[in-house]
Design a protein around this motif. Structure first.
Motif, mmCIF file in Angstrom:
data_model
loop_
_atom_site.group_PDB
_atom_site.id
_atom_site.type_symbol
_atom_site.label_atom_id
_atom_site.label_comp_id
_atom_site.label_asym_id
_atom_site.label_seq_id
_atom_site.Cartn_x
_atom_site.Cartn_y
_atom_site.Cartn_z
ATOM 1 N N ASN A 77 57.012 -12.289 71.286
ATOM 2 C CA ASN A 77 57.159 -12.491 72.737
ATOM 3 C C ASN A 77 55.810 -12.771 73.400
ATOM 4 O O ASN A 77 55.701 -13.634 74.276
ATOM 5 C CB ASN A 77 57.802 -11.262 73.393
ATOM 6 C CG ASN A 77 59.251 -11.093 72.988
ATOM 7 O OD1 ASN A 77 59.864 -12.036 72.498
ATOM 8 N ND2 ASN A 77 59.795 -9.904 73.165
ATOM 9 N N ARG A 91 54.672 -16.282 72.349
ATOM 10 C CA ARG A 91 55.347 -17.332 73.114
ATOM 11 C C ARG A 91 54.744 -17.495 74.496
ATOM 12 O O ARG A 91 54.558 -18.603 74.992
ATOM 13 C CB ARG A 91 56.831 -17.003 73.257
ATOM 14 C CG ARG A 91 57.642 -17.563 72.129
ATOM 15 C CD ARG A 91 59.117 -17.637 72.503
ATOM 16 N NE ARG A 91 59.904 -17.395 71.307
ATOM 17 C CZ ARG A 91 60.732 -16.375 71.158
ATOM 18 N NH1 ARG A 91 60.907 -15.511 72.125
ATOM 19 N NH2 ARG A 91 61.386 -16.230 70.044
ATOM 20 N N ALA A 92 54.457 -16.362 75.148
ATOM 21 C CA ALA A 92 53.879 -16.403 76.500
ATOM 22 C C ALA A 92 52.522 -17.101 76.460
ATOM 23 O O ALA A 92 52.198 -17.919 77.326
ATOM 24 C CB ALA A 92 53.737 -14.986 77.046
ATOM 25 N N THR A 98 52.288 -21.017 76.355
ATOM 26 C CA THR A 98 52.398 -21.786 77.606
ATOM 27 C C THR A 98 51.033 -21.897 78.292
ATOM 28 O O THR A 98 50.895 -22.554 79.312
ATOM 29 C CB THR A 98 53.379 -21.117 78.602
ATOM 30 O OG1 THR A 98 52.847 -19.844 78.978
ATOM 31 C CG2 THR A 98 54.745 -20.935 77.999
ATOM 32 N N CYS A 100 56.502 -3.156 81.244
ATOM 33 C CA CYS A 100 56.297 -4.534 80.768
ATOM 34 C C CYS A 100 54.812 -4.849 80.682
ATOM 35 O O CYS A 100 54.009 -4.297 81.427
ATOM 36 C CB CYS A 100 56.896 -5.545 81.754
ATOM 37 S SG CYS A 100 58.679 -5.589 81.788
ATOM 38 N N THR A 126 52.930 -7.894 81.746
ATOM 39 C CA THR A 126 53.181 -9.096 82.524
ATOM 40 C C THR A 126 52.022 -10.067 82.301
ATOM 41 O O THR A 126 50.866 -9.728 82.528
ATOM 42 C CB THR A 126 53.325 -8.755 84.021
ATOM 43 O OG1 THR A 126 54.498 -7.938 84.166
ATOM 44 C CG2 THR A 126 53.507 -10.006 84.858
ATOM 45 N N THR A 156 54.908 -16.808 85.084
ATOM 46 C CA THR A 156 54.828 -15.376 84.763
ATOM 47 C C THR A 156 55.828 -15.014 83.672
ATOM 48 O O THR A 156 56.984 -15.445 83.716
ATOM 49 C CB THR A 156 55.127 -14.539 86.033
ATOM 50 O OG1 THR A 156 54.228 -14.950 87.055
ATOM 51 C CG2 THR A 156 54.913 -13.060 85.780
ATOM 52 N N HIS A 157 55.348 -14.243 82.701
ATOM 53 C CA HIS A 157 56.221 -13.750 81.628
ATOM 54 C C HIS A 157 56.209 -12.221 81.672
ATOM 55 O O HIS A 157 55.129 -11.626 81.658
ATOM 56 C CB HIS A 157 55.704 -14.177 80.243
ATOM 57 C CG HIS A 157 55.475 -15.645 80.096
ATOM 58 N ND1 HIS A 157 56.389 -16.486 79.499
ATOM 59 C CD2 HIS A 157 54.431 -16.435 80.459
ATOM 60 C CE1 HIS A 157 55.916 -17.731 79.501
ATOM 61 N NE2 HIS A 157 54.729 -17.723 80.076
ATOM 62 N N ASP A 158 57.372 -11.607 81.709
ATOM 63 C CA ASP A 158 57.466 -10.145 81.618
ATOM 64 C C ASP A 158 57.917 -9.778 80.214
ATOM 65 O O ASP A 158 59.046 -10.101 79.814
ATOM 66 C CB ASP A 158 58.461 -9.595 82.653
ATOM 67 C CG ASP A 158 57.943 -9.745 84.076
ATOM 68 O OD1 ASP A 158 56.726 -9.549 84.277
ATOM 69 O OD2 ASP A 158 58.745 -10.074 84.975
ATOM 70 N N ILE A 159 57.040 -9.123 79.484
ATOM 71 C CA ILE A 159 57.343 -8.772 78.097
ATOM 72 C C ILE A 159 57.641 -7.277 78.035
ATOM 73 O O ILE A 159 56.750 -6.457 78.304
ATOM 74 C CB ILE A 159 56.138 -9.103 77.187
ATOM 75 C CG1 ILE A 159 55.844 -10.613 77.259
ATOM 76 C CG2 ILE A 159 56.391 -8.658 75.767
ATOM 77 C CD1 ILE A 159 54.482 -10.987 76.729
#
Length: 284
Positions: free
Chosen positions: A87, A90-91, A94, A112, A114, A130-133
């Motif tokens: 995860n 992947r973030a 980008t 998370c 973030t 924004t990605h919240d993992i």
């Protein structure tokens, strides 16, 4: 408990991304340990001690332009988080040409990490993705499960050949057998062997060199006294070895392996500000 960090330098960002990518290829879940000056990605598969272990250590100062954290308590100034490295990988994908990347520990619907990626924009407004993992916060009482793996006294330590070469050899061998024997001696020789009822294949490497380890209770002369030609060997799962060789993107400046005969093979990949240790137990 707080954590926030920022990466501006693109080379640092890409390097960090490669390290996370490597970890993601080695394990589905891992522990991210945050300390004031270092980060660690840790994985230990304790299934009857037959699983692999990963210990990856990074100096935060060589990756992050800003790095602030407050641990669970003043005397335990660390944070341990459980996460799926894929995860995070992947973030970061980008963010390949991002202006900045900020990583922060937040509490949304659950704890998370973030990741806020600021991308280049033609207009004056910035584009932020924004990605919240989701992460799990590991309580203090369980921290002792995530200590650096203990390395038993090894019989032989040897520098590895070029990892690309080793990978292509092991890839060909995996079609013939599920296990591979790694053997090496103190004369800089290493062999990769597979033996089945139908076929026996060995690839020889020589002049690899042996790291100059000297423990406190051992004088250099007693190391010389060891039989230099005697091979230490361990038979390991070929897929687990290939996972390391195919998955690593650390591009180490030094790579070596320590063999404890018939017990474990311990790989160490070093690159200035990153060290990756990978432990593969021997098959019975």
């Amino acid at each position: 408990m707080r954590f926030r960090a920022k990466i501006v330098d693109l080379a640092c960002l890409n390097h960090f991304s490669r390290v996370v990518n490597t970890v993601a290829r080695l394990t589905k879940t891992c522990t991210l340990r945050l300390a004031a000056d270092k980060l660690y990605f840790i994985f230990s598969d304790k299934v009857a001690n037959r699983g692999v272990s990963v210990w990856c250590e990074l100096c935060q100062g060589n990756f992050f332009d800003e790095f602030q954290m407050e641990g669970v308590a003043a005397e335990h100034n660390e944070i341990y988080l459980e996460l799926v490295p894929e995860n995070l990988s992947r973030a970061l994908k980008t963010a390949q040409n991002a202006k900045t990347v900020k990583i922060k520990l937040t509490n949304k619907y659950c704890p998370c990490l973030t990741v806020a990626v600021e991308l280049p924009s033609l207009s004056s407004t910035s584009r932020i993705v924004t990605h919240d993992i989701p992460v799990g916060v590991i309580p203090r009482r369980l921290w002792s499960d995530f200590r650096e793996p203990h390395v038993p006294d090894f019989d032989v330590s040897i520098y590895l050949p070029m990892l690309k070469t080793m990978k292509s050899v092991v890839e060909r061998m995996k079609n013939l057998s599920n296990c591979i024997v790694i053997e090496a001696n103190l004369s800089g020789e290493m062999n990769l062997k597979i033996e089945t009822d139908l076929v026996s294949v060995t690839t020889h490497f020589k002049d690899l060199g042996n790291p100059p380890w000297v423990s406190d209770d051992e004088s250099p002369s007693s190391v010389q006294g060891k039989e230099l030609e005697i091979m230490a060997e361990a038979c390991i799962d070929i897929k687990k070895l290939l996972q390391l060789l195919a998955g690593q993107q650390v591009n180490p400046t030094k790579a070596l392996c320590n063999i404890v005969s018939r017990r474990i093979v311990h790989f160490i990949l070093l690159h200035e500000d990153v060290s990756l240790q990978y432990f593969i137990p021997a098959l019975a």
